[in-house]
Design a protein around this motif. Structure first.
Motif, PDB file in Angstrom:
ATOM      1  N   HIS A  60       0.892  -1.128   0.043  1.00 10.81           N
ATOM      2  CA  HIS A  60      -0.213   0.030  -0.102  1.00 10.81           C
ATOM      3  C   HIS A  60       0.975   1.208  -0.055  1.00 10.81           C
ATOM      4  O   HIS A  60       2.035   1.137   0.121  1.00 10.81           O
ATOM      5  N   ILE A  61       0.265   2.283  -0.260  1.00 13.14           N
ATOM      6  CA  ILE A  61       1.179   3.687  -0.414  1.00 13.14           C
ATOM      7  C   ILE A  61       0.742   4.701   0.635  1.00 13.14           C
ATOM      8  O   ILE A  61       1.101   5.979   0.397  1.00 13.14           O
ATOM      9  N   SER A  62       0.256   4.301   1.790  1.00 14.10           N
ATOM     10  CA  SER A  62       0.084   5.039   2.700  1.00 14.10           C
ATOM     11  C   SER A  62       1.027   5.731   3.611  1.00 14.10           C
ATOM     12  O   SER A  62       2.228   4.759   3.847  1.00 14.10           O
ATOM     13  N   GLY A  63       1.111   6.896   3.867  1.00 14.07           N
ATOM     14  CA  GLY A  63       2.247   7.247   4.857  1.00 14.07           C
ATOM     15  C   GLY A  63       2.146   7.194   6.064  1.00 14.07           C
ATOM     16  O   GLY A  63       2.886   7.041   7.081  1.00 14.07           O
ATOM     17  N   ALA A  64       0.759   6.857   6.664  1.00 20.51           N
ATOM     18  CA  ALA A  64       0.483   6.730   8.145  1.00 20.51           C
ATOM     19  C   ALA A  64       0.362   5.346   8.648  1.00 20.51           C
ATOM     20  O   ALA A  64       0.792   4.832   9.709  1.00 20.51           O
ATOM     21  N   GLU A  65      -0.095   4.383   7.598  1.00 24.92           N
ATOM     22  CA  GLU A  65      -0.429   3.156   7.941  1.00 24.92           C
ATOM     23  C   GLU A  65       0.798   2.101   7.734  1.00 24.92           C
ATOM     24  O   GLU A  65       1.681   2.567   6.810  1.00 24.92           O
ATOM     25  N   SER A  66       1.538   1.093   8.589  1.00 23.92           N
ATOM     26  CA  SER A  66       2.401   0.646   8.295  1.00 23.92           C
ATOM     27  C   SER A  66       1.977  -0.885   7.631  1.00 23.92           C
ATOM     28  O   SER A  66       0.660  -0.976   7.332  1.00 23.92           O
ATOM     29  N   SER A  67       2.963  -1.709   7.351  1.00 25.06           N
ATOM     30  CA  SER A  67       2.537  -2.856   6.535  1.00 25.06           C
ATOM     31  C   SER A  67       1.762  -3.959   7.470  1.00 25.06           C
ATOM     32  O   SER A  67       0.999  -4.948   6.913  1.00 25.06           O
ATOM     33  N   GLU A  68       1.660  -3.569   8.923  1.00 25.55           N
ATOM     34  CA  GLU A  68       0.929  -4.578   9.716  1.00 25.55           C
ATOM     35  C   GLU A  68      -0.581  -4.474   9.570  1.00 25.55           C
ATOM     36  O   GLU A  68      -1.340  -5.292  10.048  1.00 25.55           O
ATOM     37  N   VAL A  99      14.345   2.859   3.977  1.00 28.29           N
ATOM     38  CA  VAL A  99      13.544   1.884   4.534  1.00 28.29           C
ATOM     39  C   VAL A  99      13.573   2.339   6.268  1.00 28.29           C
ATOM     40  O   VAL A  99      14.704   2.708   6.745  1.00 28.29           O
ATOM     41  N   ILE A 100      12.483   2.277   6.772  1.00 27.53           N
ATOM     42  CA  ILE A 100      12.235   2.559   8.001  1.00 27.53           C
ATOM     43  C   ILE A 100      11.485   1.486   8.671  1.00 27.53           C
ATOM     44  O   ILE A 100      10.820   0.591   8.368  1.00 27.53           O
ATOM     45  N   LYS A 101      11.230   1.652  10.260  1.00 26.58           N
ATOM     46  CA  LYS A 101      10.691   0.587  11.065  1.00 26.58           C
ATOM     47  C   LYS A 101       9.130   0.931  11.369  1.00 26.58           C
ATOM     48  O   LYS A 101       8.848   1.991  11.167  1.00 26.58           O
ATOM     49  N   PRO A 102       8.384   0.049  11.017  1.00 18.81           N
ATOM     50  CA  PRO A 102       6.785   0.080  11.454  1.00 18.81           C
ATOM     51  C   PRO A 102       6.676   1.221  12.374  1.00 18.81           C
ATOM     52  O   PRO A 102       5.612   2.109  12.315  1.00 18.81           O
ATOM     53  N   GLU A 103       7.317   1.089  13.676  1.00 19.47           N
ATOM     54  CA  GLU A 103       6.784   1.928  14.730  1.00 19.47           C
ATOM     55  C   GLU A 103       6.946   3.123  14.590  1.00 19.47           C
ATOM     56  O   GLU A 103       6.614   4.358  15.349  1.00 19.47           O
ATOM     57  N   VAL A 104       7.775   3.681  13.633  1.00 18.70           N
ATOM     58  CA  VAL A 104       7.972   5.193  13.613  1.00 18.70           C
ATOM     59  C   VAL A 104       7.167   5.730  12.365  1.00 18.70           C
ATOM     60  O   VAL A 104       7.259   6.954  12.047  1.00 18.70           O
ATOM     61  N   LYS A 105       6.278   4.887  11.662  1.00 18.17           N
ATOM     62  CA  LYS A 105       5.367   5.470  10.715  1.00 18.17           C
ATOM     63  C   LYS A 105       4.651   6.805  10.867  1.00 18.17           C
ATOM     64  O   LYS A 105       4.442   7.651  10.362  1.00 18.17           O
ATOM     65  N   PRO A 106       3.994   6.659  12.302  1.00 15.63           N
ATOM     66  CA  PRO A 106       3.137   8.049  12.728  1.00 15.63           C
ATOM     67  C   PRO A 106       4.005   9.342  12.637  1.00 15.63           C
ATOM     68  O   PRO A 106       3.674  10.370  12.437  1.00 15.63           O
ATOM     69  N   LEU A 107       5.314   9.068  13.166  1.00 16.21           N
ATOM     70  CA  LEU A 107       6.138  10.108  13.448  1.00 16.21           C
ATOM     71  C   LEU A 107       6.659  10.622  12.020  1.00 16.21           C
ATOM     72  O   LEU A 107       6.806  12.035  11.774  1.00 16.21           O
ATOM     73  N   TYR A 108       7.013   9.679  11.271  1.00 15.51           N
ATOM     74  CA  TYR A 108       7.516   9.964   9.726  1.00 15.51           C
ATOM     75  C   TYR A 108       6.257  10.705   8.994  1.00 15.51           C
ATOM     76  O   TYR A 108       6.299  11.891   8.304  1.00 15.51           O
ATOM     77  N   HIS A 109       5.062  10.114   9.075  1.00 18.51           N
ATOM     78  CA  HIS A 109       3.749  10.848   8.298  1.00 18.51           C
ATOM     79  C   HIS A 109       3.942  12.184   9.033  1.00 18.51           C
ATOM     80  O   HIS A 109       3.344  13.229   8.367  1.00 18.51           O
ATOM     81  N   ALA A 110       4.025  12.476  10.374  1.00 17.70           N
ATOM     82  CA  ALA A 110       3.751  14.028  11.105  1.00 17.70           C
ATOM     83  C   ALA A 110       4.896  14.674  10.350  1.00 17.70           C
ATOM     84  O   ALA A 110       4.587  15.910  10.117  1.00 17.70           O
ATOM     85  N   ALA A 111       5.967  14.307  10.030  1.00 20.87           N
ATOM     86  CA  ALA A 111       7.028  15.101   9.413  1.00 20.87           C
ATOM     87  C   ALA A 111       6.743  15.421   7.894  1.00 20.87           C
ATOM     88  O   ALA A 111       6.646  16.706   7.624  1.00 20.87           O
TER      89      ALA A 111
END
Length: 267
Positions: free
Chosen positions: A82-90, A149-161
């Motif tokens: 998927h191509i979402s910035g906020a959601e992870s692959s989980e 490549v980033i880790k799933p737990e930082v996706k919310p912070l990444y999307h906030a950026a």
């Protein structure tokens, strides 16, 4: 073969971009809006069976629903993205974790025909299983895109950026536009007057970096001018000015302004 579920602006633009770079596109499944130059499948499962890589390019809230609606036997062994910035692959519950990935392009898609030269400049952020990440990395290498490549737990912070650099910049521009209207500018003239300032500032930041691009009273340590600004700003505008100016004071090293920017008695 690359297939897409969801025929929105990003999905259609990416399909055309990949195709232009020599990739084989199986087609789209979407309830509506599939362009005539792209093959349309009658069901999502038909598309999945005809594709090796499947991009689910629907709204964030619909990704899980679309995924859960797919035939489990049809998706077995397929690479799912998927191509979402906020959601992870989980969000792909029950999937083989090695075969799923989020691949978010740092780009605003305003049309289904976003020019290839714009997408080529887009930076992609990947997160997910090794096999899925490797496959999409190779795809992006062939297209000439940069990625990390980033880790799933930082996706919310990444999307906030990403929101800080896009949506929140738009909000600040909107506040500036309102202020000019209060100064007597016609609404249709306010943004066009600000446009060269906005464009040049963004260009300087992108080409020279943050600190070399600093301008304005805070970067000069001009407390007197900052005081004048604070005296005419009220409510939310003053709060925004104070908080963002405090960030500028720290970046520029003019931390002596921080006490001024934390005061409430500026009138």
């Amino acid at each position: 073969m690359i297939g897409f579920i969801g025929a929105g602006k990003a999905g259609c633009s990416l399909a055309r971009y990949f195709r232009k770079n020599g990739e084989e596109i199986s087609g789209f499944y979407g309830r509506s809006g599939v362009p005539e130059d792209l093959t349309r499948f009658n069901t999502a499962d038909e598309l999945v069976k005809s594709s090796d890589m499947i991009f689910i390019t629907v709204s964030d809230s619909a990704i899980g629903t679309v995924w859960n609606g797919l035939d489990g036997s049809a998706v077995r062994g397929k690479l799912i993205y998927h191509i979402s910035g906020a959601e992870s692959s989980e969000v792909f519950c029950g999937a083989d974790p090695d075969l799923v990935c989020s691949a978010h392009p740092l780009l605003a898609f305003s049309t289904k025909e976003t020019p290839a030269e714009q997408i080529k400049r887009a930076f992609f952020t990947l997160e997910g299983g090794d096999t899925a990440v490797k496959a999409v990395s190779e795809l992006l290498d062939r297209c000439g895109n940069r990625y990390a490549v980033i880790k799933p737990e930082v996706k919310p912070l990444y999307h906030a950026a990403a929101c800080f650099a896009s949506n929140l910049v738009t909000a600040v521009c909107a506040e500036a536009e309102k202020m000019l209207c209060r100064c007597g500018f016609a609404e249709e003239d306010a943004l066009s007057a600000l446009a060269p300032l906005i464009e040049e500032n963004v260009r300087n930041v992108c080409e020279s970096g943050i600190r070399p691009s600093l301008t304005g009273p805070v970067s000069r340590g001009d407390a007197e001018t900052v005081e004048k600004h604070l005296a005419v700003l009220e409510g939310r505008d003053r709060e925004i000015y104070m908080r963002l100016s405090a960030v500028l004071a720290e970046i520029s090293g003019n931390t002596e302004l921080l006490s001024l920017l934390q005061r409430t008695d500026h009138n």
